[in-house]
Design an enzyme around this catalytic site. Structure first.
Site, PDB file in Angstrom:
ATOM      1  N   ASN A   1       1.785 145.054  -1.256  1.00 61.61           N
ATOM      2  CA  ASN A   1       1.018 146.110  -1.925  1.00 61.61           C
ATOM      3  C   ASN A   1       1.970 147.261  -2.233  1.00 61.61           C
ATOM      4  OD1 ASN A   1      -0.692 148.168  -2.682  1.00 61.61           O
ATOM      5  ND2 ASN A   1      -1.663 148.403  -0.665  1.00 61.61           N
ATOM      6  N   TRP A   2       2.348 147.365  -3.502  1.00 63.47           N
ATOM      7  CA  TRP A   2       3.340 148.385  -3.879  1.00 63.47           C
ATOM      8  C   TRP A   2       2.758 149.798  -3.860  1.00 63.47           C
ATOM      9  CZ3 TRP A   2       6.288 146.270  -8.819  1.00 63.47           C
ATOM     10  CH2 TRP A   2       6.893 145.049  -8.489  1.00 63.47           C
ATOM     11  N   LYS A   3       1.440 149.910  -3.793  1.00 64.52           N
ATOM     12  CA  LYS A   3       0.761 151.218  -3.891  1.00 64.52           C
ATOM     13  C   LYS A   3       1.209 151.918  -5.187  1.00 64.52           C
ATOM     14  CE  LYS A   3       0.249 151.141   1.053  1.00 64.52           C
ATOM     15  NZ  LYS A   3       0.091 151.838   2.309  1.00 64.52           N
TER      16      LYS A   3
ATOM     17  N   HIS B   1      -9.056 149.214   0.485  1.00 59.87           N
ATOM     18  CA  HIS B   1      -7.886 149.694   1.226  1.00 59.87           C
ATOM     19  C   HIS B   1      -8.239 151.037   1.858  1.00 59.87           C
ATOM     20  CE1 HIS B   1      -3.919 151.173   2.185  1.00 59.87           C
ATOM     21  NE2 HIS B   1      -3.510 149.930   2.123  1.00 59.87           N
TER      22      HIS B   1
ATOM     23  N   GLU C   1      -6.716 153.701   2.028  1.00 58.17           N
ATOM     24  CA  GLU C   1      -6.418 154.865   1.173  1.00 58.17           C
ATOM     25  C   GLU C   1      -7.540 155.085   0.164  1.00 58.17           C
ATOM     26  OE1 GLU C   1      -2.524 153.456   0.127  1.00 58.17           O
ATOM     27  OE2 GLU C   1      -1.917 153.764   2.213  1.00 58.17           O
TER      28      GLU C   1
ATOM     29  N   GLU D   1      -6.097 146.253   8.706  1.00 58.35           N
ATOM     30  CA  GLU D   1      -5.065 147.272   8.605  1.00 58.35           C
ATOM     31  C   GLU D   1      -5.483 148.504   9.401  1.00 58.35           C
ATOM     32  OE1 GLU D   1      -2.523 146.581   4.825  1.00 58.35           O
ATOM     33  OE2 GLU D   1      -4.098 148.004   4.357  1.00 58.35           O
TER      34      GLU D   1
ATOM     35  N   GLY E   1       1.992 153.060   7.149  1.00 62.84           N
ATOM     36  CA  GLY E   1       3.017 154.002   6.718  1.00 62.84           C
ATOM     37  C   GLY E   1       3.508 154.920   7.825  1.00 62.84           C
TER      38      GLY E   1
ATOM     39  N   SER F   1       2.776 148.931   8.863  1.00 64.84           N
ATOM     40  CA  SER F   1       4.163 148.975   9.333  1.00 64.84           C
ATOM     41  C   SER F   1       4.703 147.611   9.737  1.00 64.84           C
ATOM     42  CB  SER F   1       4.314 149.985  10.483  1.00 64.84           C
ATOM     43  OG  SER F   1       3.991 151.282  10.041  1.00 64.84           O
TER      44      SER F   1
ATOM     45  N   GLY G   1       3.187 147.102   2.891  1.00 62.17           N
ATOM     46  CA  GLY G   1       3.344 148.270   2.016  1.00 62.17           C
ATOM     47  C   GLY G   1       4.820 148.561   1.807  1.00 62.17           C
ATOM     48  N   GLY G   2       5.332 149.531   2.553  1.00 62.17           N
ATOM     49  CA  GLY G   2       6.716 150.002   2.387  1.00 62.17           C
ATOM     50  C   GLY G   2       7.758 148.903   2.268  1.00 62.17           C
TER      51      GLY G   2
HETATM   52  P1  13P Z   1       2.906 149.945   5.310  1.00 67.48           P
HETATM   53  O1  13P Z   1       3.460 148.555   5.442  1.00 67.48           O
HETATM   54  O2  13P Z   1       3.762 150.849   4.478  1.00 67.48           O
HETATM   55  O3  13P Z   1       2.539 150.523   6.647  1.00 67.48           O
HETATM   56  O4  13P Z   1       1.516 149.807   4.484  1.00 67.48           O
HETATM   57  C1  13P Z   1       0.591 148.874   4.864  1.00 67.48           C
HETATM   58  C2  13P Z   1      -0.475 148.827   3.825  1.00 67.48           C
HETATM   59  O5  13P Z   1      -1.223 149.766   3.661  1.00 67.48           O
HETATM   60  C3  13P Z   1      -0.547 147.631   2.979  1.00 67.48           C
HETATM   61  O6  13P Z   1      -1.706 147.617   2.213  1.00 67.48           O
END
Ligand code: 13P
Length: 257
Positions: free
Chosen positions: A9-11, A101, A103, A173, A179, A219, A240-241
């Protein structure tokens, strides 16, 4: 056997050139490490909306690499300025859509009831929802995480029939791990995934529960993926990251025993 899936997930990251470079780098990494993905595995690349069509073209011909979207609206078309429907996403060749998600839940106030409509719309378009659930830190600290996850799943998913729920992926999650660099321990992840699988079993029976793919997100990095993915009920990750660097992402993809 359940598929092993690692989704990136590149956000809201990557400009156009960077996006196409990253997809190319992922493909290169997969090619250079022959055993990077087996037939039971799938990589899902989930870029921002504008880069989806290019990503779909770039991965064309790679059977185990698919593309998804990070969000969608619940109506198929109409006067909803700024929104994107599952049908539109489907017409690009993308196959998955993230729903709920954390967010989206926190910054855009998406409720369980609203997410239920989104899940319906994604299934209606014959795409696969990646439904996210997870608890904030306060909930974990007061040991109420199971109740909260049960409520999120019940209110957004339990109206579905067996066939519909079987066409869906659930990602656990924990909000406190997203993050933050603070990963759930493999035991915490396993415990929650097991709990989710039991919830599904109680409502839909053992076969449905055994076949549903449960991803962990928060993470997840090359240095902890092996341990997380070694757990029985953890079928992969929503990253994510670490999905923004091809090398790290593919190292995570290779973390299944
Ligand atoms: P991180 O891997 O950056 O913690 O993000 C996880 C995430 O929200 C994937 O959707």
């Amino acid at each position: 056997m359940r598929k092993k899936i690692v989704a990136g997930n590149w956000k809201m990251n990557m400009l156009q050139d960077e996006a196409s470079q990253l997809v190319n780098d992922i493909i290169k990494e997969v090619k250079s490490t022959n055993d990077a993905i087996t037939n039971e595995q799938e990589i899902i690349i989930i870029p921002p909306f504008p880069w989806i069509p290019d990503a779909v073209k770039q991965v064309d011909g790679y059977d185990n690499i698919s593309v998804g979207a990070q969000n969608s609206y619940h109506e198929p078309r109409g006067a909803f300025t700024g929104e994107v429907s599952p049908e539109m996403i489907k017409s690009t060749g993308a196959e998955y859509i993230i729903v709920g998600h954390s967010e989206r839940r926190s910054y855009f106030n998406e409720s369980n009831e609203f997410l239920k409509q989104k899940v319906n719309a994604v299934l209606e378009a014959q795409l696969t929802p990646i439904f996210c659930c997870g608890e904030p830190l306060e909930t974990r600290e007061s040991n109420k995480q199971n109740e909260l996850i049960e409520k999120q799943i019940q209110e957004s998913l339990f109206h579905l029939n067996k066939e519909q729920i079987s066409n869906l992926i659930i990602a656990y999650e924990p909000v406190w791990a997203i993050g933050t660099g603070k990963t759930a321990t493999p035991e915490q992840a396993q415990e929650m995934h097991h709990f989710i699988r039991q919830l599904i079993a109680k409502k839909y029976g053992d076969t449905v529960a055994e076949n549903i793919v449960l991803l962990y997100g928060g993470s997840c990095k090359p240095n902890n993926a092996v341990e997380l993915f070694s757990k029985n009920d953890v079928d992969g990750g929503l990253i994510g990251g670490a999905s923004l660097k091809a090398k790290d992402f593919i190292e995570i993809v290779q973390s299944f025993n």
